[in-house]
Design a protein around this motif. Structure first.
Motif, PDB file in Angstrom:
ATOM      1  N   PHE A 125       0.835  -1.193   0.000  1.00 32.55           N
ATOM      2  CA  PHE A 125       0.000   0.000   0.000  1.00 32.55           C
ATOM      3  C   PHE A 125       0.874   1.248   0.000  1.00 32.55           C
ATOM      4  N   GLY A 126       0.341   2.320  -0.616  1.00 33.88           N
ATOM      5  CA  GLY A 126       0.947   3.630  -0.537  1.00 33.88           C
ATOM      6  C   GLY A 126       2.241   3.773  -1.305  1.00 33.88           C
ATOM      7  N   LEU A 127       2.817   4.974  -1.136  1.00 36.70           N
ATOM      8  CA  LEU A 127       4.063   5.298  -1.822  1.00 36.70           C
ATOM      9  C   LEU A 127       5.194   4.386  -1.366  1.00 36.70           C
ATOM     10  N   ALA A 128       5.157   3.980  -0.113  1.00 34.11           N
ATOM     11  CA  ALA A 128       6.224   3.133   0.422  1.00 34.11           C
ATOM     12  C   ALA A 128       6.339   1.824  -0.356  1.00 34.11           C
ATOM     13  N   SER A 129       5.205   1.245  -0.759  1.00 28.52           N
ATOM     14  CA  SER A 129       5.252  -0.008  -1.511  1.00 28.52           C
ATOM     15  C   SER A 129       5.908   0.192  -2.874  1.00 28.52           C
ATOM     16  N   LEU A 130       5.646   1.377  -3.487  1.00 26.97           N
ATOM     17  CA  LEU A 130       6.288   1.653  -4.771  1.00 26.97           C
ATOM     18  C   LEU A 130       7.800   1.744  -4.622  1.00 26.97           C
ATOM     19  N   VAL A 131       8.251   2.415  -3.559  1.00 24.87           N
ATOM     20  CA  VAL A 131       9.686   2.552  -3.324  1.00 24.87           C
ATOM     21  C   VAL A 131      10.316   1.187  -3.073  1.00 24.87           C
ATOM     22  N   ALA A 132       9.659   0.373  -2.218  1.00 28.18           N
ATOM     23  CA  ALA A 132      10.222  -0.935  -1.874  1.00 28.18           C
ATOM     24  C   ALA A 132      10.220  -1.884  -3.055  1.00 28.18           C
ATOM     25  N   ASP A 133       9.137  -1.862  -3.833  1.00 30.65           N
ATOM     26  CA  ASP A 133       9.030  -2.804  -4.949  1.00 30.65           C
ATOM     27  C   ASP A 133       9.935  -2.413  -6.118  1.00 30.65           C
ATOM     28  N   SER A 134      10.021  -1.119  -6.412  1.00 26.71           N
ATOM     29  CA  SER A 134      10.822  -0.681  -7.560  1.00 26.71           C
ATOM     30  C   SER A 134      12.292  -0.537  -7.223  1.00 26.71           C
TER      31      SER A 134
ATOM     32  N   VAL B  42       5.876  12.162  -5.718  1.00 30.38           N
ATOM     33  CA  VAL B  42       4.555  12.580  -6.190  1.00 30.38           C
ATOM     34  C   VAL B  42       4.360  14.042  -5.803  1.00 30.38           C
ATOM     35  N   ARG B  43       3.760  14.817  -6.728  1.00 31.25           N
ATOM     36  CA  ARG B  43       3.504  16.238  -6.457  1.00 31.25           C
ATOM     37  C   ARG B  43       2.359  16.400  -5.474  1.00 31.25           C
ATOM     38  N   GLN B  44       1.315  15.548  -5.643  1.00 28.35           N
ATOM     39  CA  GLN B  44       0.178  15.572  -4.727  1.00 28.35           C
ATOM     40  C   GLN B  44      -0.186  14.122  -4.380  1.00 28.35           C
ATOM     41  N   TYR B  45      -0.059  13.813  -3.107  1.00 29.93           N
ATOM     42  CA  TYR B  45      -0.264  12.428  -2.660  1.00 29.93           C
ATOM     43  C   TYR B  45      -1.683  11.954  -2.926  1.00 29.93           C
ATOM     44  N   THR B  46      -2.647  12.818  -2.755  1.00 31.35           N
ATOM     45  CA  THR B  46      -4.047  12.389  -2.900  1.00 31.35           C
ATOM     46  C   THR B  46      -4.359  11.955  -4.328  1.00 31.35           C
ATOM     47  N   ARG B  47      -3.542  12.435  -5.303  1.00 34.24           N
ATOM     48  CA  ARG B  47      -3.806  12.078  -6.691  1.00 34.24           C
ATOM     49  C   ARG B  47      -2.964  10.873  -7.135  1.00 34.24           C
ATOM     50  N   MET B  48      -2.198  10.316  -6.245  1.00 29.64           N
ATOM     51  CA  MET B  48      -1.357   9.168  -6.607  1.00 29.64           C
ATOM     52  C   MET B  48      -2.242   7.983  -6.982  1.00 29.64           C
ATOM     53  N   ALA B  49      -1.981   7.394  -8.144  1.00 32.87           N
ATOM     54  CA  ALA B  49      -2.774   6.251  -8.618  1.00 32.87           C
ATOM     55  C   ALA B  49      -1.906   5.041  -8.936  1.00 32.87           C
ATOM     56  N   ASP B  50      -0.603   5.171  -8.686  1.00 37.49           N
ATOM     57  CA  ASP B  50       0.296   4.063  -9.034  1.00 37.49           C
ATOM     58  C   ASP B  50       0.313   2.954  -7.984  1.00 37.49           C
TER      59      ASP B  50
ATOM     60  N   PRO C  91      -2.147   1.276  -4.447  1.00 36.49           N
ATOM     61  CA  PRO C  91      -3.409   1.366  -3.691  1.00 36.49           C
ATOM     62  C   PRO C  91      -3.247   2.185  -2.418  1.00 36.49           C
ATOM     63  N   HIS C  92      -4.310   2.881  -2.060  1.00 36.37           N
ATOM     64  CA  HIS C  92      -4.330   3.698  -0.846  1.00 36.37           C
ATOM     65  C   HIS C  92      -4.902   2.874   0.308  1.00 36.37           C
TER      66      HIS C  92
ATOM     67  N   ILE D 292      -3.716   5.100   6.475  1.00 35.40           N
ATOM     68  CA  ILE D 292      -2.527   5.851   6.067  1.00 35.40           C
ATOM     69  C   ILE D 292      -2.930   7.206   5.504  1.00 35.40           C
ATOM     70  N   ASP D 293      -3.954   7.232   4.693  1.00 41.53           N
ATOM     71  CA  ASP D 293      -4.432   8.501   4.125  1.00 41.53           C
ATOM     72  C   ASP D 293      -4.876   9.460   5.232  1.00 41.53           C
ATOM     73  N   ASP D 294      -5.533   8.926   6.277  1.00 43.08           N
ATOM     74  CA  ASP D 294      -5.974   9.781   7.388  1.00 43.08           C
ATOM     75  C   ASP D 294      -4.769  10.369   8.115  1.00 43.08           C
ATOM     76  N   ALA D 295      -3.736   9.556   8.347  1.00 42.40           N
ATOM     77  CA  ALA D 295      -2.542  10.046   9.038  1.00 42.40           C
ATOM     78  C   ALA D 295      -1.840  11.114   8.211  1.00 42.40           C
ATOM     79  N   VAL D 296      -1.760  10.917   6.890  1.00 40.81           N
ATOM     80  CA  VAL D 296      -1.138  11.908   6.001  1.00 40.81           C
ATOM     81  C   VAL D 296      -1.938  13.210   6.020  1.00 40.81           C
ATOM     82  N   ALA D 297      -3.268  13.086   5.997  1.00 41.09           N
ATOM     83  CA  ALA D 297      -4.116  14.283   5.989  1.00 41.09           C
ATOM     84  C   ALA D 297      -3.966  15.057   7.297  1.00 41.09           C
ATOM     85  N   ARG D 298      -3.944  14.359   8.454  1.00 41.77           N
ATOM     86  CA  ARG D 298      -3.795  15.048   9.741  1.00 41.77           C
ATOM     87  C   ARG D 298      -2.440  15.757   9.837  1.00 41.77           C
ATOM     88  N   GLU D 299      -1.421  15.169   9.234  1.00 43.16           N
ATOM     89  CA  GLU D 299      -0.093  15.789   9.238  1.00 43.16           C
ATOM     90  C   GLU D 299      -0.020  16.925   8.224  1.00 43.16           C
TER      91      GLU D 299
END
Length: 640
Positions: A136-145, A151-159, A161-162, A166-173
């Protein structure tokens, strides 16, 4: 004047080149115009100065970055505190990257989940302890690739799954843009380093390269820490193995020493009790010897004190027989170790040792010494038992041949002197029904107090003295009978004690008569007791060679009367006993029974009607009186 102007122009060019990029340069422009420079030349000079400013700024920034990386490298070389090194690495990356948040996530389980371990710039506690599930998330892309990902905007990331949490924690931060680079060593990804802003941002190649450099250092720190931890663990395991080996070697030396001492004791003729005492002394705890049924071999009124209960003890003996090792027995707060003493085809007994909780330096070597010592001691005890049994069997066989020769008329009592045996003064026979091992058991029990042989399936004991440490031959016979009944697990074993004998013919006569008495105890239902042959003296002439003859005689004469008593609860047989004891006097019988004379007369009338015979016939009265005496004897022996 011209030189002063040129010098001023040079100084201004140098100052402008050292200024921060983007600053306006009015003084330099003015000097160039005053020097009559063409407009194109002025622009070219200003462009060159601006390019110099950018190069200088880039060199300064690179110097700071390199200094930070060198500082991290020096800390990596020392690597005294991994946590401190990684925390400062994240802080330096945060300062140089200039982002709002920088954090390091580490793979913390076999599934590949990434957990935030160090962060800088965060404002919410949830984000500081955030765990991103694998896939899940950007971390999986980094680990797998295994490549930098931004990403310029995390909410628009489609590469990838969200995950809602995790999305709630990112939004609160309040994070918007992310740059993540892998922490990789070889083919393994150890984690990821992230730089984030709270606004949309396109990360530059320089930022990617800088964060990647810090990530490489972080990966080296984690890998080195893991290698050092594995090395320390391997060293600790090696030290533990060495300590264990030393303990085992020390225990083996102790056990070998005890084994040598036990072996020497066997050679010098030690008994099982001696071996148990030696083991108890060397182990510093109480050790007992028991037989295969859990009965203590040492004598004494409190012989069972300190032993486990019979059932757990016999269960432990069976388990030890199956495993060949000591077995622990626990009863409340008491602990024991039990090891079976094994013969060729049976359990000879067992050793039972108290098993106190180890203390101090004994914690490591407690079982290392006690268990193998007991197991070796049991093996030595088995050898002692084999030796004792062999000696006992040879001695019992030799002495049995002497007694058999006397009984068969092949030798006289004088022949015993040549073998150092004392002529028997009384005789007893014990009905063991030919059970295996009975002769050796009886010979051990009798010892030097007599001779033992087998005859017609029974043990014959020729007592040479009054008894083996007891008051008389009757008590000695009952002791041997009880031991045989217990060891052979045959409660019905009965014994008959003959009268005194003066020579070999009297011995043979007494044995023959006792065997005849023994044969009709069974049909009379008598067992588990020792009786005197003299009690049967008046009835020997009535018995034939057939064991059931006496029982049939009593049933044939008194059967109807006994049946009447059993059905109606009367006392007709008791009345006959009292009547004949009183010399066939009704008054004497009434006094003995404490009833009225008329009651005795009524009972006698009932008896005469039940019996098949004439009360006035002397022969019938003799037979009736003999049957009554036999019945009374049977009841007395049975305790009725």
């Amino acid at each position: 004047m011209v030189e002063n102007a040129a010098s001023a122009l040079v100084r201004e060019v140098v100052a402008a080149a050292r200024a921060e990029p983007g600053e306006r340069m009015p003084a330099l422009t003015q000097l160039l115009l005053e020097a009559d420079a063409a407009a194109s030349d002025v622009e070219e000079v200003l462009a060159a100065v601006q390019e110099s400013q950018q190069q200088t700024a880039r060199l300064r920034r690179r110097t700071v970055e390199l200094e930070a990386l060198f500082s991290t490298a020096r800390e990596l070389v020392r690597l005294q505190d991994v946590t401190d090194v990684l925390r400062r690495l994240v802080e330096r990356a945060h300062e140089l990257m200039g982002t709002d948040v920088t954090y390091l996530s580490e793979v913390h389980n076999a599934q590949g989940d990434l957990r935030v371990r160090y962060s800088a710039g965060t404002v919410t506690p949830e984000f500081r302890d955030l765990t991103v599930p694998a896939g899940f998330g950007l971390a999986s892309l980094v680990a797998d690739s295994r490549e930098p990902v931004w990403v310029r905007q995390y909410t628009r990331m489609a590469d990838a799954p969200h995950d809602p949490s995790i999305d709630d924690a990112v939004a609160r931060e309040g994070l918007v843009s992310f740059l993540g680079v892998p922490l990789a060593v070889g083919d393994e990804v150890l984690g990821a380093l992230f730089a984030c802003n709270r606004f949309p941002h396109d990360f530059t190649p320089d930022q990617v390269l800088l964060l990647s450099a810090f990530a490489d250092h972080a990966a080296a720190v984690l890998h080195s820490a893991r290698v050092l931890a594995e090395s320390a663990a391997a060293r600790a395991r090696a030290e533990e193995a060495y300590a264990e080996l030393e303990r085992l070697l020390s225990a083996t030396r102790i056990v070998d020493g005890i084994h040598e001492e036990l072996t020497a004791a066997v050679v010098s003729g030690a008994t099982l009790i001696d071996l148990v005492a030696t083991v108890s002394d060397r182990l510093g705890r109480r050790v007992r010897a028991v037989d295969e049924a859990g009965r203590p071999l040492d004598a004494g009124a409190d012989a069972r004190a300190g032993l486990p209960r019979r059932r757990p003890l016999t269960d432990a003996i069976r388990e030890s027989r199956a495993s060949g090792h000591a077995v622990a027995v626990v009863d409340g707060e008491q602990h024991w170790l039990v090891v079976a003493i094994l013969g060729a085809d049976r359990v000879l007994g067992a050793m039972v040792a108290d098993d106190p909780a180890p203390r101090g330096d004994d914690v490591g070597r407690h079982d290392d010494v006690a268990r193998p010592t007991l197991e070796r001691a049991a093996q030595v005890a088995a050898l002692v038992s084999f030796k004792r049994d062999a000696v006992s069997a040879i001695r019992a066989e030799r002495r049995a041949r002497l007694l058999t020769a006397l009984l068969d008329g092949g030798a006289e009592a004088s022949a015993l002197a040549a073998e150092g045996a004392v002529p028997p003064s009384s005789v007893a026979v014990i009905d063991v029904r030919g059970r295996e091992g009975a002769l050796t058991l009886a010979a051990d029990a009798v010892g030097d107090d007599g001779l033992v042989a087998m005859r017609e399936g029974a043990v014959v004991v020729g007592w040479a003295v009054a008894g083996a440490g007891v008051a008389d031959a009757a008590a000695a016979t009952e002791r041997v009978r009880g031991l045989l009944a217990e060891r052979l697990d045959a409660a019905e074993v009965a014994a008959v004690l003959g009268g005194p004998v003066a020579d070999a013919p009297a011995l043979r006569s007494s044995v023959d008569r006792a065997l005849r008495d023994l044969r009709f105890l069974g049909p009379l239902g008598i067992g588990g007791v020792t009786v005197r042959s003299d009690a049967f003296a008046p009835y020997h002439v009535l018995t034939s060679g057939e064991p059931e003859a006496a029982a049939r005689f009593v049933d044939g004469v008194l059967g109807p009367v006994r049946d009447w008593d059993e059905r109606r609860g009367t006392a007709l047989v008791e009345t006959l006993v009292a009547y004949f004891d009183a010399g066939e006097s009704r008054q004497g019988a009434a006094a003995a029974l404490r009833v009225h004379t008329n009651t005795v007369q009524q009972r006698l009338d009932r008896i005469w009607t039940l019996l098949d015979g004439d009360a006035s016939d002397a022969e019938f009265r003799f037979r009736l009186q003999a049957a009554v005496r036999l019945e009374r004897l049977r009841r007395e022996l049975l305790g009725h």
